[in-house]
Scaffold this motif. Structure first.
Motif, PDB file in Angstrom:
ATOM      1  N   LEU A  48     -19.551 -27.772   9.365  1.00 50.25           N
ATOM      2  CA  LEU A  48     -19.055 -29.166   9.610  1.00 50.25           C
ATOM      3  C   LEU A  48     -19.995 -29.992  10.846  1.00 50.25           C
ATOM      4  CD1 LEU A  48     -15.256 -28.498   9.618  1.00 50.25           C
ATOM      5  CD2 LEU A  48     -16.462 -29.148   7.987  1.00 50.25           C
ATOM      6  N   CYS A  96     -18.545 -22.286   5.578  1.00 51.21           N
ATOM      7  CA  CYS A  96     -18.887 -23.551   5.559  1.00 51.21           C
ATOM      8  C   CYS A  96     -19.523 -24.373   7.062  1.00 51.21           C
ATOM      9  CB  CYS A  96     -17.867 -24.717   5.110  1.00 51.21           C
ATOM     10  SG  CYS A  96     -16.785 -25.146   6.359  1.00 51.21           S
ATOM     11  N   GLN A 126     -24.861 -30.719   0.977  1.00 49.83           N
ATOM     12  CA  GLN A 126     -23.828 -31.329   1.929  1.00 49.83           C
ATOM     13  C   GLN A 126     -23.310 -32.471   1.365  1.00 49.83           C
ATOM     14  OE1 GLN A 126     -25.307 -32.447   6.175  1.00 49.83           O
ATOM     15  NE2 GLN A 126     -24.731 -34.380   5.631  1.00 49.83           N
ATOM     16  N   ILE A 177     -19.610 -31.731   5.035  1.00 51.42           N
ATOM     17  CA  ILE A 177     -19.378 -30.557   4.658  1.00 51.42           C
ATOM     18  C   ILE A 177     -20.735 -30.070   4.256  1.00 51.42           C
ATOM     19  CG2 ILE A 177     -18.239 -30.341   2.680  1.00 51.42           C
ATOM     20  CD1 ILE A 177     -16.728 -28.170   3.568  1.00 51.42           C
TER      21      ILE A 177
END
Length: 144
Positions: free
Chosen positions: A15, A13, A102, A96
């Motif tokens: 961020l 992922c 997203q 995320i």
């Protein structure tokens, strides 16, 4: 249900608000909330709201690299950790990105230094997004 993607037990992922990319995240249906490993949390006030500063290790392969980030505190949550201890954790909301998609998730900040993964993706963040196949890793990216 048919628009949900299948994820494995471990995925990647990003961020973006915390400037973290390609983070290995443990997909954990046993955890309600998602959590991220941080160190040195400091509270401060900004525009009458509670904010925190914290250190994160954006690169799992280089733990010496530390970056300082800040985020507005959404709340605090009492969480029972995997070791069955209860602790109060700060909660932030951050976007995320997984597989190019997203959305915003709630993230609790804690010391996960004894854990294999710096981040857990819990049920609340996955709700409506994924079906979990725990037999595989990196189903979204094909990194396996």
């Amino acid at each position: 249900m048919n628009n949900k993607k299948i994820v494995g037990a471990v995925e990647l992922c990003d961020l973006p608000k915390l400037a973290i990319t390609d983070l290995n995240v443990r997909v954990d249906t046993g955890a309600a909330t998602s959590s991220l490993h941080v160190d040195n949390i400091e509270e401060f006030e900004q525009d009458g709201e509670l904010w925190i500063k914290f250190d994160i290790h954006p690169d799992i392969h280089n733990v010496e690299r530390v970056v300082r980030r800040e985020a507005r505190v959404e709340g605090q949550k009492r969480v029972k950790s995997s070791t069955a201890t209860r602790e109060k954790r700060y909660v932030i909301i951050t976007p995320i990105i997984m597989d190019g998609y997203q959305w915003d998730i709630q993230l609790t900040l804690t010391d996960r230094s004894e854990m294999t993964y710096l981040m857990l993706l819990g049920r609340e963040a996955m709700s409506g997004q994924f079906i979990v196949d725990p037999e595989h890793d990196f189903l979204l990216t094909g990194k396996d």
